[in-house]
Design a protein around this motif. Structure first.
Motif, PDB file in Angstrom:
ATOM      1  N   ILE A   1       0.080 -14.544 -14.590  1.00  0.00           N
ATOM      2  CA  ILE A   1       0.825 -14.115 -13.761  1.00  0.00           C
ATOM      3  C   ILE A   1       2.419 -13.351 -14.194  1.00  0.00           C
ATOM      4  N   ALA A   2       2.550 -13.916 -15.183  1.00  0.00           N
ATOM      5  CA  ALA A   2       3.693 -13.338 -15.807  1.00  0.00           C
ATOM      6  C   ALA A   2       3.469 -11.648 -15.938  1.00  0.00           C
TER       7      ALA A   2
ATOM      8  N   ARG B   1       1.343  -9.808 -14.399  1.00  0.00           N
ATOM      9  CA  ARG B   1       1.205  -9.187 -13.244  1.00  0.00           C
ATOM     10  C   ARG B   1       2.492  -8.970 -12.412  1.00  0.00           C
ATOM     11  N   ILE B   2       3.346  -9.844 -12.542  1.00  0.00           N
ATOM     12  CA  ILE B   2       4.915  -9.814 -11.903  1.00  0.00           C
ATOM     13  C   ILE B   2       5.495  -8.687 -12.655  1.00  0.00           C
TER      14      ILE B   2
ATOM     15  N   GLU C   1       4.237  -5.500 -11.377  1.00  0.00           N
ATOM     16  CA  GLU C   1       4.453  -5.097  -9.801  1.00  0.00           C
ATOM     17  C   GLU C   1       5.980  -4.855  -9.903  1.00  0.00           C
ATOM     18  N   GLU C   2       6.661  -5.409 -10.766  1.00  0.00           N
ATOM     19  CA  GLU C   2       8.216  -5.124 -10.533  1.00  0.00           C
ATOM     20  C   GLU C   2       8.282  -3.714 -11.194  1.00  0.00           C
TER      21      GLU C   2
ATOM     22  N   GLU D   1       6.397  -1.302 -10.750  1.00  0.00           N
ATOM     23  CA  GLU D   1       6.015  -0.418  -9.973  1.00  0.00           C
ATOM     24  C   GLU D   1       6.919  -0.397  -8.613  1.00  0.00           C
ATOM     25  N   TYR D   2       7.702  -1.451  -8.269  1.00  0.00           N
ATOM     26  CA  TYR D   2       8.659  -1.646  -7.470  1.00  0.00           C
ATOM     27  C   TYR D   2      10.073  -0.642  -8.210  1.00  0.00           C
TER      28      TYR D   2
ATOM     29  N   GLU E   1       9.543   3.343  -7.488  1.00  0.00           N
ATOM     30  CA  GLU E   1       9.839   3.433  -6.041  1.00  0.00           C
ATOM     31  C   GLU E   1      11.427   3.500  -5.819  1.00  0.00           C
ATOM     32  N   LEU E   2      12.151   2.438  -6.491  1.00  0.00           N
ATOM     33  CA  LEU E   2      13.424   2.431  -6.445  1.00  0.00           C
ATOM     34  C   LEU E   2      14.176   3.655  -6.787  1.00  0.00           C
TER      35      LEU E   2
ATOM     36  N   GLU F   1      13.168   6.443  -6.973  1.00  0.00           N
ATOM     37  CA  GLU F   1      13.064   7.881  -5.934  1.00  0.00           C
ATOM     38  C   GLU F   1      13.974   7.682  -4.806  1.00  0.00           C
ATOM     39  N   TYR F   2      14.015   6.188  -4.279  1.00  0.00           N
ATOM     40  CA  TYR F   2      14.873   5.794  -3.123  1.00  0.00           C
ATOM     41  C   TYR F   2      16.234   6.065  -3.306  1.00  0.00           C
TER      42      TYR F   2
ATOM     43  N   CYS G   1      21.108  -1.411  -9.166  1.00  0.00           N
ATOM     44  CA  CYS G   1      19.978  -2.451  -8.927  1.00  0.00           C
ATOM     45  C   CYS G   1      18.685  -2.108  -9.745  1.00  0.00           C
TER      46      CYS G   1
ATOM     47  N   MET H   1      11.744  -9.789 -20.125  1.00  0.00           N
ATOM     48  CA  MET H   1      10.387 -10.492 -19.859  1.00  0.00           C
ATOM     49  C   MET H   1       9.437 -10.218 -20.886  1.00  0.00           C
TER      50      MET H   1
ATOM     51  N   TYR I   1      20.004 -10.874 -13.168  1.00  0.00           N
ATOM     52  CA  TYR I   1      19.466  -9.548 -12.353  1.00  0.00           C
ATOM     53  C   TYR I   1      19.898  -9.603 -10.888  1.00  0.00           C
TER      54      TYR I   1
ATOM     55  N   VAL J   1       9.907   6.829   1.637  1.00  0.00           N
ATOM     56  CA  VAL J   1      10.137   5.971   0.409  1.00  0.00           C
ATOM     57  C   VAL J   1      10.450   4.417   0.770  1.00  0.00           C
TER      58      VAL J   1
ATOM     59  N   VAL K   1       8.950   1.126  -0.785  1.00  0.00           N
ATOM     60  CA  VAL K   1       9.704   0.386  -1.561  1.00  0.00           C
ATOM     61  C   VAL K   1       9.362  -1.325  -0.909  1.00  0.00           C
TER      62      VAL K   1
ATOM     63  N   ARG L   1       6.122  -2.384  -2.364  1.00  0.00           N
ATOM     64  CA  ARG L   1       6.221  -2.860  -3.605  1.00  0.00           C
ATOM     65  C   ARG L   1       6.717  -4.167  -3.666  1.00  0.00           C
TER      66      ARG L   1
ATOM     67  N   VAL M   1       5.591  -8.067  -5.312  1.00  0.00           N
ATOM     68  CA  VAL M   1       6.419  -8.797  -6.425  1.00  0.00           C
ATOM     69  C   VAL M   1       6.612 -10.143  -5.786  1.00  0.00           C
TER      70      VAL M   1
ATOM     71  N   VAL N   1       3.270 -12.347  -5.706  1.00  0.00           N
ATOM     72  CA  VAL N   1       2.802 -12.839  -6.870  1.00  0.00           C
ATOM     73  C   VAL N   1       3.531 -14.047  -7.475  1.00  0.00           C
TER      74      VAL N   1
ATOM     75  N   TYR O   1       2.642 -18.680  -9.270  1.00  0.00           N
ATOM     76  CA  TYR O   1       3.435 -19.743 -10.142  1.00  0.00           C
ATOM     77  C   TYR O   1       3.563 -21.096  -9.369  1.00  0.00           C
TER      78      TYR O   1
END
Lengths: 526, 379
Positions: free
Chosen positions: A278-279, A281-282, A285-286, A288-289, A292-293, A295-296, A324, A335, A448, B171, B175, B178, B182, B185, B189
Motif C-alpha cells: 500500500i505504501a 502504491r501511495i 500515486e503521489e 503522478e499527482y 500534474e501539479l 504542470e498546473y 505545494c 517515505m 507536508y 490540467v 490533477v 490524480r 492518492v 489508496v 490502510y
C-alpha cells in the motif's frame, strides 16, 4: 540495570546445568553480588512458586528497553569492508570494533576482522548454547538459508529485499551478473555490512546473549579459526543435526503457545507485507499527482502575463502551487528513504523469527539427551494424561504425578517461560518500533500539509488587496470563520493536542489537566 | 428583481422553472413562473447577440460536460452536472438582469413573463435572417487596412485568454484525477490496520482508530472535488466570456472593413466622375477602351452618366457619413461595455481565486487533524 534476587541465586545452578552452560558464566557472578530485589515500582515481589529462569526474571527487572548511553557498557560497530584475494578464494572481511568496560573483556577496546562465515558460525553457536532464546537474525540469514536451500531464485528474491534500502527501484540489476548475485558490488557489500551491524547490535542489547562466551571470543580473538576448531569435535554433531531433526522429527506435544506464536507471526508478516504494498502504491500515486501539479502551477504564470490587475494574484497562486509541489516531493522522498526500508527490514526480521523458534525448539529437544528419552517422556506423559482423563470421568482424586514426568514438565516450563519472556520483549520492541515508524509517517504527512497550509494562507492577503468592501460575500463569510479555525490549528505544532473522546479513554497514561470546549465540540488541552 | 431557477426532470427533457419575485412595498410577491427549455435560453442569447453587437453578452453554461475527470460522468442526465447547469443558467439570467443596457430589452422581459408563443415573438422580429448573416460575416476572412489597435489587442487578448483557461481546465481535471487516486489508496490502510489490530493486544486500540481515520481521510475526497468543480465552473464562465469578447472585436473589424469598402467605393466613383467631367482618362476602364475603339460617346450620354454618378456619390457620401457615425457610436458604446466587463472580470476572478485558496486551506485543516489522531492513538 540488573538487580539480583534470592530466587535467582537459589535456582541458578540447576537451570544452568540443564542448559549445559558452565557455571563460570558471567551472569551468575554479577547477580550474586546484589541481594536486594529492586523493582521499577519500588515494591518487592511476593514469593514465586515456579522456578524462574534467569532470563525471564532479568527481563522483568529490566527497567526500560530504551537503554540510554550512560548505562550501556558494551559498544560494537561493523565497518570498513575489505576485499581479500587468496589462491583458493576471494572474500570480504569487515572490521569489528568493540569498546567495553565489562570485566569479561581484558582490554577496553578491540579491533578484529571477520568474514561472513564467522558471523554465521557465531549465530549457530548462539543457537546451540542458548536454544531457549530467540537469536536475532539479520538480512544475511535470509541469504544463507537461501543459499543452502534453493540457490539462484531465492538469492535474487533476497536481493530484491535488500535493495529496498535507499531507493524505490525494483530488482537489483547491478547485483546480478549473468544470473548470479554479485557478492562484491558496493551496494551488496554495504547492505550486508548494515545487516551484520544490526545483527551484532541486537546481540549486544540482549541481557543474556551479550555475555555469551562465543560472542566474547568473536569480538576479541585474533585467530577465530583456531578457536573454532577446538569445539568442533564436540559440537559438530549438534550443529549438523538441526537440519535432520527439522526434517524428521515431529514433536507431538508441541505447546499450544508456539502454535499461537507461529500463527501470529504469519499473520503479522502478511499484514506488514500488505502495508508495504500500500505504501508503495501511495508513493506511486503521489508522484503522478506531483507530475500534474508541476504542470498546473506554471499555467497560472502564463495567464498572469496576459493580465493587468490580476497579474499579481495569479502569479501568487502559481508560486503557491509550486511550493505545494516541492512539499509533496519532500514527502515522497522521505517515505521512500525512511519509511519503506525500515518497514521492509521488519518484514524480513519477522520472517526469520518463525524458523528460529522452530530451530530453538528442536535444539531443546536434542538437549534433552536423545530421542529415546523424549519418546519415553511422551509415553509417560501419555499414560499420565490418560489417567487424568479417567480420573476426571470418575471424579476421583488425582493420581500422583510420576517423578520423571514432573522433571520433564519443569524443563518444558522453563523453556516455555524463556521463550515467552523473549516474545514479550520482542513484542515490546516491536510496539516501540512501530509506534515510532507510524508516528514518523504521520508526522511527515503533517509537515507536508502544514507547508501547503502556509503557502495558501500567505496568498490570501495578496488576493484580498484592493477588494471593494461591498456586502459580505459568501466567500468572505467563510474566510472569517476560517480565521478562527486557523488560530486553533496554529496551536497544534506547539504541543497542544487535539483529541477525540474515544481515544482519550484508550490512552490510559494521559493526564487531563485543563481542557476547554469550543463551539464545534472538540476538546483541546491548554 | 430576483430570479430563481428550479429543475424538473421529464424523461429526456430537462425543464427549468423560474419565478420572478418582485418586492412591492417590502412584501415579496410571487409573480410569474413558467417553464423554459435549454434551447429557449440559447434562442434568447442569439437574439441578444444580434441586436447588441457592441455588448459582451453573458455566456450560457456548457450544454455537454467538458473537461471532466474520470469520476464525473459525461452524462448530461447526471444529477451533479444538471445541478451545476442550473446554477449556470441562473447566473446567466442574473448577469443580464444586472446589465444596465440588456436588462431593458423587451424580448428579455418577455422571456421572463410570456408563457406561450415567446418563440414566435422572437422570430417575428426577423432576427433569424440577421443572425444568419452575422454568423456568415463573423466567419468570413477579410483584411482591414487601418485596424484600431485597441480592438486588435483586445481580440488578441481574448484569444490568449481562451487558450490559457482551456489549458488550465484540462490540467486541473488531470490533477483532480490524480488526487482522487492518492486519497482512495489510503483507504486500504484503513482495512489493513483494522485487520492487524485484531491480532494485537496493546497496539490493537491504537491501530483500530488509526484505521478509522484513514477511512475518513479516503472518503473526504469526494466532497473536496465537488467543491473544486464550482471553481472550475467559474473559470469556464470566463472561458466562454472570452468568446463573447472576441465577437465584439470581430464585429468592430467587420464594421471597419465595411467602412473602408464604402470609402473606397466612393473614392473610385468620384474619380470616375472627375475623369468623365474633365475628359482625361487616368484609369483603365472598359468604357474608355470601347470609346477609343468605337468612337467617343455623345455629350448627352456623358452628361447622363455623370448625373448618375453624382447621385451615387451623394448617396455614397450619406452612407459613409452614417457609417462613420455608426462606427463611432459603436466604438464608444463597445468600449464602455468592455471597461465594465474588465472590472467585472477582475472582481469575479479575484473572488474565485480567494475562495479557491480558502477551500485549499480548509482541506488542509481537516487532514492535519486526521493525522494528529493517528499520532496520538499510538500511545
Amino acid at each position: 540495570m540488573w538487580a539480583g534476587c534470592p530466587l535467582l541465586v537459589a535456582h541458578l545452578p540447576v537451570y544452568l546445568s540443564v542448559l549445559g552452560i558452565p557455571l563460570v558464566t558471567v551472569t551468575a557472578a554479577n547477580t550474586l553480588v546484589v541481594l536486594d530485589l529492586i523493582l521499577p515500582n519500588g515494591g518487592t515481589p511476593a514469593g514465586t512458586s515456579s522456578p524462574a529462569s534467569s532470563s525471564s526474571l532479568l527481563n522483568r527487572l529490566q527497567l526500560d528497553d530504551d537503554i540510554d548511553g550512560e548505562t550501556r557498557d558494551l559498544f560494537v560497530i561493523v565497518d570498513d569492508p575489505k576485499k581479500h584475494v587468496c589462491t583458493m578464494e576471494t572474500y570480504i572481511t569487515y572490521r569489528i570494533t568493540t569498546k567495553s568496560t565489562r570485566v569479561e573483556f581484558d582490554l577496553p577496546e578491540y579491533s578484529v576482522r571477520r568474514r561472513y562465515q564467522d558471523f554465521d558460525w557465531l549465530r549457530s553457536k548462539l543457537e546451540e548454547s542458548q536454544p531457549t532464546h530467540l537469536i536475532p537474525v539479520g538480512k544475511s540469514h535470509c541469504l544463507f538459508v537461501a543459499h543452502t536451500m534453493h540457490q539462484g531464485a531465492a538469492l535474487l528474491a533476497a536481493g530484491a529485499y535488500e535493495v529496498g534500502t535507499g531507493s524505490s527501484k525494483p530488482l537489483p540489476e547491478k547485483f546480478v551478473v549473468k544470473g548470479v548475485v554479485d557478492r562484491f558490488s558496493e551496494e551488496f557489500v554495504e547492505t550486508r555490512r548494515k545487516a551484520l551491524d544490526k545483527f551484532l547490535k541486537r546481540i549486544t542489547d540482549h541481557p543474556v546473549l551479550s555475555f555469551n562466551e562465543h560472542f566474547n571470543v568473536f569480538l576479541t580473538a585474533k585467530d577465530l579459526n583456531a578457536y573454532k576448531k577446538q569445539g568442533i569435535a564436540l559440537l559438530t554433531r549438534m550443529g549438523e543435526s538441526v537440519k535432520h531433526v527439522t526434517g524428521g522429527y515431529k514433536l507431538r506435544t508441541r505447546p499450544l503457545e508456539f502454535a499461537a506464536i507461529g500463527d501470529y507471526l504469519d499473520t503479522f508478516a502478511l499484514k506488514l507485507g500488505t502495508i508495504d504494498r500500500i505504501a508503495q502504491r501511495i508513493i506511486k500515486e503521489e508522484i503522478e499527482y506531483l507530475v500534474e501539479l508541476r504542470e498546473y502551477g506554471p499555467v497560472y504564470s502564463t495567464w498572469s502575463a496576459l493580465e493587468g490587475e490580476l497579474a499579481e494574484p495569479l502569479e501568487g497562486v502559481s508560486a503557491c502551487i509550486g511550493n505545494c509541489s516541492t512539499a509533496l516531493e519532500e514527502l515522497t522522498d522521505d517515505m521512500t528513504e525512511d519509511f519503506l526500508p525500515v518497514l521492509r527490514e521488519y518484514i524480513l526480521y519477522s520472517d526469520s523469527m518463525k524458523p528460529c523458534i522452530l530451530a530453538s525448539l528442536f535444539h531443546k529437544a536434542l538437549k534433552l539427551k536423545n530421542l529415546s528419552v523424549l519418546k519415553k517422556r511422551d509415553q509417560v506423559q501419555a499414560e499420565y494424561e490418560a489417567k487424568l482423563e479417567a480420573v476426571a470421568l470418575r471424579k476421583e482424586d488425582r493420581p500422583k504425578v510420576p517423578a520423571d514426568v514432573e522433571k520433564c514438565q519443569d524443563r518444558m516450563e522453563c523453556f516455555n517461560a524463556d521463550l515467552k519472556a523473549d516474545m514479550e520483549r520482542w513484542q515490546n520492541n516491536k510496539r516501540q518500533d512501530f509506534r515510532q515508524l507510524l508516528m514518523g509517517m504521520a508526522d511527515k504527512n503533517i509537515q507536508y500539509y502544514e507547508k501547503c497550509l502556509m503557502a495558501w494562507e500567505s496568498i490570501i492577503p495578496l488576493l484580498q488587496e484592493k477588494q471593494e468592501a461591498k456586502h459580505l460575500s459568501l466567500a468572505e463569510i467563510n474566510r472569517h470563520d476560517l480565521e478562527i479555525m486557523v488560530t486553533v490549528e496554529r496551536l497544534v505544532p506547539f504541543g497542544i493536542l487535539l483529541i477525540l473522546e474515544d481515544i482519550v479513554s484508550a490512552a490510559t497514561n494521559h493526564v487531563e489537566t485543563k481542557n476547554s470546549i469550543d463551539d464545534s465540540g472538540i476538546k483541546y488541552y491548554s | 428583481m430576483y430570479v430563481f431557477l428550479f429543475l424538473k426532470n421529464n424523461f429526456s427533457v430537462v425543464l427549468f422553472l423560474f419565478r420572478s419575485v418582485e418586492h412591492t412595498d417590502g412584501q415579496s410577491v410571487l409573480t410569474d413562473s413558467l417553464w423554459r427549455r435549454y434551447s429557449e435560453f440559447e434562442l434568447l442569447r442569439n437574439y441578444l447577440l444580434v441586436y447588441y453587437p457592441h455588448i459582451v453578452v453573458p455566456p450560457l453554461p456548457e450544454k455537454r460536460a467538458e473537461f471532466v475527470w474520470h469520476k464525473l460522468s459525461a452524462d448530461n442526465m447526471d444529477p451533479d452536472f444538471v445541478e451545476r447547469r442550473r446554477i449556470g443558467l441562473e447566473n446567466f439570467l442574473l448577469r443580464i438582469a444586472s446589465h444596465p443596457i440588456l436588462c431593458r430589452d423587451k424580448i428579455f422581459y418577455l422571456f421572463l413573463t410570456q408563457e406561450g408563443n415567446w418563440k414566435e415573438t422572437v422570430n417575428e422580429t426577423g432576427f433569424q435572417l440577421k443572425a444568419d448573416s452575422r454568423l456568415k460575416a463573423l466567419n468570413a476572412t477579410f483584411r482591414v487596412k487601418n485596424p484600431d489597435k485597441r480592438f486588435t489587442d483586445l481580440k488578441h487578448y481574448s484569444d490568449e485568454l481562451q487558450s490559457v483557461i482551456s489549458h488550465l481546465l484540462r490540467v486541473r481535471a488531470r490533477v483532480a484525477d490524480r488526487l482522487y487516486g492518492v486519497y482512495k489508496v489510503h483507504g486500504n490502510y484503513g482495512r489493513v490496520f483494522s485487520e492487524w489490530s485484531a491480532i494485537e493486544k496493546e497496539m490493537g486500540d491504537g491501530l483500530q482508530s488509526a484505521g478509522h481515520h484513514m477511512d475518513v481521510y479516503a472518503s473526504s475526497i469526494d466532497d473536496i472535488l465537488e467543491d473544486e468543480e464550482h471553481y472550475a465552473d467559474q473559470l469556464k464562465e470566463y472561458l466562454f466570456y472570452a468568446e463573447a469578447l472576441r465577437a465584439v472585436c470581430r464585429k468592430h473589424e467587420l464594421m471597419q472593413y465595411d467602412l473602408e469598402m464604402a470609402a473606397q467605393d466612393l473614392a473610385s466613383k468620384k474619380q470616375q466622375c472627375e475623369e468623365l467631367a474633365t475628359g482625361t482618362v487616368r484609369t483603365f476602364s472598359l468604357k474608355g477602351m470601347t470609346t477609343k475603339l468605337f468612337g467617343q460617346e455623345t455629350p448627352e450620354q456623358r452628361e447622363a452618366r455623370i448625373k448618375v454618378l453624382e447621385e451615387q456619390i451623394n448617396e455614397g457620401e450619406q452612407q459613409l457619413k452614417s457609417k462613420n457615425l455608426e462606427g463611432r457610436e459603436f466604438v464608444k458604446n463597445a468600449w464602455a461595455d468592455i471597461e465594465r466587463f474588465k472590472e467585472q472580470k477582475n472582481r469575479d476572478l479575484k473572488e474565485a481565486l480567494i475562495s479557491y485558496a480558502v477551500m485549499q486551506i480548509s482541506i488542509r485543516l481537516h487532514l492535519v487533524w486526521t493525522n494528529s489522531y493517528l499520532c496520538l492513538s499510538e500511545l
